[in-house]
Structure formats: C-alpha cells, structure tokens
Motif scaffolding. Structure first.
Motif, mmCIF file in Angstrom:
data_model
loop_
_atom_site.group_PDB
_atom_site.id
_atom_site.type_symbol
_atom_site.label_atom_id
_atom_site.label_comp_id
_atom_site.label_asym_id
_atom_site.label_seq_id
_atom_site.Cartn_x
_atom_site.Cartn_y
_atom_site.Cartn_z
ATOM 1 N N GLY A 1 20.190 -9.376 -19.556
ATOM 2 C CA GLY A 1 19.464 -10.225 -18.627
ATOM 3 C C GLY A 1 18.862 -9.513 -17.433
ATOM 4 N N GLY A 2 18.811 -8.187 -17.479
ATOM 5 C CA GLY A 2 18.253 -7.436 -16.360
ATOM 6 C C GLY A 2 16.740 -7.488 -16.316
ATOM 7 N N GLY A 3 16.187 -7.078 -15.188
ATOM 8 C CA GLY A 3 14.747 -7.041 -15.011
ATOM 9 C C GLY A 3 14.277 -5.662 -14.576
ATOM 10 N N ILE A 4 13.048 -5.607 -14.071
ATOM 11 C CA ILE A 4 12.439 -4.328 -13.705
ATOM 12 C C ILE A 4 11.824 -4.396 -12.313
ATOM 13 N N GLY A 5 12.341 -5.269 -11.446
ATOM 14 C CA GLY A 5 11.770 -5.414 -10.111
ATOM 15 C C GLY A 5 11.753 -4.126 -9.306
ATOM 16 N N PRO A 6 12.881 -3.415 -9.155
ATOM 17 C CA PRO A 6 12.867 -2.163 -8.387
ATOM 18 C C PRO A 6 11.964 -1.103 -8.991
ATOM 19 N N GLN A 7 11.900 -1.040 -10.316
ATOM 20 C CA GLN A 7 11.060 -0.028 -10.958
ATOM 21 C C GLN A 7 9.576 -0.285 -10.690
ATOM 22 N N ILE A 8 9.167 -1.552 -10.658
ATOM 23 C CA ILE A 8 7.774 -1.870 -10.341
ATOM 24 C C ILE A 8 7.446 -1.447 -8.916
ATOM 25 N N PHE A 9 8.327 -1.776 -7.973
ATOM 26 C CA PHE A 9 8.089 -1.383 -6.580
ATOM 27 C C PHE A 9 8.044 0.135 -6.450
ATOM 28 N N ASN A 10 8.964 0.839 -7.102
ATOM 29 C CA ASN A 10 8.983 2.301 -7.024
ATOM 30 C C ASN A 10 7.709 2.914 -7.588
ATOM 31 N N THR A 11 7.193 2.334 -8.671
ATOM 32 C CA THR A 11 5.976 2.869 -9.288
ATOM 33 C C THR A 11 4.794 2.780 -8.331
ATOM 34 N N PHE A 12 4.596 1.629 -7.710
ATOM 35 C CA PHE A 12 3.450 1.469 -6.816
ATOM 36 C C PHE A 12 3.638 2.246 -5.510
ATOM 37 N N MET B 1 18.318 -1.662 -2.981
ATOM 38 C CA MET B 1 17.379 -1.685 -1.865
ATOM 39 C C MET B 1 17.500 -3.002 -1.112
ATOM 40 N N ASP B 2 17.443 -2.924 0.196
ATOM 41 C CA ASP B 2 17.481 -4.102 1.059
ATOM 42 C C ASP B 2 16.059 -4.368 1.556
ATOM 43 N N PHE B 3 15.401 -5.369 0.973
ATOM 44 C CA PHE B 3 14.001 -5.626 1.311
ATOM 45 C C PHE B 3 13.846 -6.317 2.666
ATOM 46 N N SER B 4 14.946 -6.572 3.338
ATOM 47 C CA SER B 4 14.866 -7.043 4.722
ATOM 48 C C SER B 4 14.968 -5.885 5.707
ATOM 49 N N GLN B 5 15.216 -4.694 5.198
ATOM 50 C CA GLN B 5 15.352 -3.502 6.033
ATOM 51 C C GLN B 5 14.108 -2.634 5.840
ATOM 52 N N TRP B 6 13.228 -2.608 6.836
ATOM 53 C CA TRP B 6 11.972 -1.870 6.727
ATOM 54 C C TRP B 6 11.934 -0.631 7.611
ATOM 55 N N ASN B 7 13.092 -0.219 8.103
ATOM 56 C CA ASN B 7 13.184 1.049 8.815
ATOM 57 C C ASN B 7 13.222 2.177 7.788
ATOM 58 N N ILE B 8 12.196 3.013 7.748
ATOM 59 C CA ILE B 8 12.074 4.016 6.687
ATOM 60 C C ILE B 8 13.169 5.067 6.742
ATOM 61 N N PHE B 9 13.896 5.151 7.864
ATOM 62 C CA PHE B 9 14.967 6.136 7.974
ATOM 63 C C PHE B 9 16.312 5.585 7.497
ATOM 64 N N ASN B 10 16.356 4.301 7.158
ATOM 65 C CA ASN B 10 17.577 3.696 6.652
ATOM 66 C C ASN B 10 17.705 3.976 5.157
ATOM 67 N N GLU B 11 18.901 4.297 4.710
ATOM 68 C CA GLU B 11 19.120 4.659 3.305
ATOM 69 C C GLU B 11 18.802 3.525 2.340
ATOM 70 N N THR B 12 18.968 2.284 2.770
ATOM 71 C CA THR B 12 18.721 1.148 1.882
ATOM 72 C C THR B 12 17.291 0.610 1.994
ATOM 73 N N SER B 13 16.483 1.196 2.862
ATOM 74 C CA SER B 13 15.116 0.715 3.028
ATOM 75 C C SER B 13 14.275 1.067 1.812
ATOM 76 N N PRO B 14 13.501 0.120 1.290
ATOM 77 C CA PRO B 14 12.638 0.442 0.143
ATOM 78 C C PRO B 14 11.533 1.429 0.490
ATOM 79 N N LEU B 15 11.213 1.582 1.786
ATOM 80 C CA LEU B 15 10.152 2.494 2.203
ATOM 81 C C LEU B 15 10.667 3.897 2.510
ATOM 82 N N ASN B 16 11.945 4.121 2.351
ATOM 83 C CA ASN B 16 12.505 5.445 2.621
ATOM 84 C C ASN B 16 12.019 6.432 1.557
ATOM 85 N N PRO B 17 11.210 7.440 1.933
ATOM 86 C CA PRO B 17 10.678 8.359 0.918
ATOM 87 C C PRO B 17 11.689 9.377 0.426
ATOM 88 N N PHE B 18 12.877 9.432 1.034
ATOM 89 C CA PHE B 18 13.873 10.426 0.655
ATOM 90 C C PHE B 18 14.973 9.836 -0.225
#
Length: 294
Positions: free
Chosen positions: A55-66, A219-236
């Motif tokens: 029953g899994g999906g691909i939500g994180p993989q879609i976000f990571n791709t874009f 990933m925590d999509f409420s956390q948009w600080n790119i320096f936070n480990e759970t932020s989806p925008l963290n490039p590291f």
C-alpha cells in the motif's frame, strides 16, 4: 528510373522510417500506461513508500525528482549558455579552443556510471557531504553540461550572419546583439537542448545511485528551514528519485506489492516526462514569438 520516381521512393522510405519510430514509441508508452495507469491515484502519488507492508506510494520520490531537477538545471543552464556563447561568438581558432571542444566531446561520451563513480569520489567523499541531493545535482551537471554547451553553440552558429550585421549596423554593440538578436533567434534550439537535458535528469539512475543515494529519510513538509535535517529543501540530505526507486524495488524485491508500485511508478515517470516536454515546448513557442515579435 527517372528522378521523379527516385524522389517518390526516397520520400516513402523516409515516411516509413518516421512511422516506424512513432509506432514503436507509441507501443512502449501505451504498454507502460496500460499496465501502470490503473494503479495511479491520489494516495499513490502522495503517500510515502513502504518497505515491508503493502500500500505504499511514491510521494517523496516525486518531490525529490523535481527538487533535484531544479538544483541541477539551475547550474547547467546558465553555465552551459555562457560557455556556448563564448565558443560561438568570442573564441578564436586556436589550440585553447580546440582543447575545450575536445574536452566537451570526451565528457559528452562518458557513460553515466563513470560520472556516478566520479561523483562518489569527489562530491560524496572528498567534500564530506555524503549521499545528498547536492552531490546528485552536481553529478548530473557534469553529465549534462557538455551537451548543453554543444547544443547552445550549434544553435547560435545557426543564426544567420545577416541578423548580426543588421544589428551592428544599427549601432548596437556586440553584447547587445547577442542578448537582443542572436539568443532570441536561437531560442527554439536552446529550448530543445534544455528539454533533452531535463529528460536526462528524469530518467537518470546510474549516476544517482552513487551520489544521491537509495533512501529517503522522513521529511517534515511543515519545516522549511533548509538547514534542518527533516526539511524537504535541505540539499544535504540523501534523496531517492523516482527512477532510482523503480530500479531499487525491482532489484531488491522486498515489498509484497512490487508490480503495483513498479508499474505505477513507471507510468507516472512517463506522464511526467511527456507533460514536461509538451509544456516546455508550448511555453518556449510563446516566449519565442514574444521575443521575436512574430
């Protein structure tokens, strides 16, 4: 045999070749969409993948791709355009220019797995970033940049010399001529190059296995600080893209609903590539008409 008959035979051969390409491409796309399209729904597109249960999906993989596409193309497009303009408008016929062109041709023929191993050595290990989005984006930049430079150079060289001469005769300097006349005239070719490089980002897996990784931490999509480990925008952070996800689940075979996830993921990837290409070409034509007043 007269020339008219030869022309008709040649035309028929060309049409047959084009129709064969369309047929095989259409067959592949229809086959993937038929087997995977029935599994696509909102939950499949938004839920995270499951390793043990079904029953899994691909939500994180879609976000990571874009997100990886954005990071990679934000480097590839400006650097490729500047290098292509230099080679076509400023570089002379000398050994330095020949060395640059030889390097571009060599890099353009490198297998993606070699680029991945280079990225593992330099971007992952030497920098200390580890498996991360930024490492994957830089590896894809190394893979796509030679092609972008080459397509930019060829597109600009294809602009008629009369346009440059007319602009210079009206009092424009060289830089104004390039920005206001040459680049708008070469815009369709540039758009084609950008679309192809973006498509390579969508489908690339080999280079990303060694740079971006094969896992997607929560990933925590409420956390948009790119320096936070759970932020989806963290490039590291490590990030598994959609193409890597398809390879991984087919290779490991751990999840019980393997075929559902694999077929659905492949169909989503095909739909994304088709939608992106059609949208980019439509937008490119509109921008070209606006820039050239046609």
């Amino acid at each position: 045999m007269n020339s008219r008959r030869v022309d008709r035979i040649a035309t028929a051969i060309f049409w047959a070749g084009a129709l064969a390409v369309i047929f095989f491409l259409g067959t592949i796309v229809c086959y993937i969409l038929y087997h995977g399209g029935k599994y696509i729904d909102w939950a499949f597109l938004t839920k995270p993948s499951q390793v043990i249960s079904a029953g899994g999906g691909i939500g994180p993989q879609i976000f990571n791709t874009f997100y990886l596409l954005l990071l990679s193309m934000s480097i590839t497009i400006p650097v490729g355009l500047l290098a292509g303009v230099y080679l076509s408008e400023y570089a002379g016929a000398n050994k330095f220019t020949e060395a640059i062109k030889l390097s571009i041709e060599t890099l353009n023929s490198l297998p993606s797995i070699v680029v991945g191993l280079f990225g593992l050595l330099v971007f992952v290990n030497m920098t200390g970033w580890g498996y991360s989005l930024l490492s994957g984006a830089l590896a894809l930049t190394v893979l796509n940049l030679p092609f972008m430079v080459r397509i930019t150079e060829e597109s600009i060289r294809g602009v008629p010399a009369g346009l440059r001469e007319a602009s210079l005769a009206l009092g424009a300097n060289r830089w104004q001529t390039i920005c206001k006349v040459v680049l708008p005239a070469a815009f369709p070719g540039l758009i084609s190059g950008i679309i192809i490089t973006c498509g390579r980002v969508f489908e690339e897996a080999a280079a990303l296995l060694f740079t971006a990784g094969m896992s997607s931490p929560p990933m925590d999509f409420s956390q948009w600080n790119i320096f936070n480990e759970t932020s989806p925008l963290n490039p590291f952070r490590p990030a598994e893209t959609l193409s890597v996800h398809i390879w991984k689940i087919n290779t490991e075979g751990l999840i019980p609903d393997l075929r559902r996830v694999a077929d659905g993921s492949a169909a989503v990837l095909i739909l994304f590539v088709l939608s992106f290409n059609l949208t980019a070409r439509w937008l490119g034509r509109r921008i070209h008409r606006k820039m050239t007043a046609t």
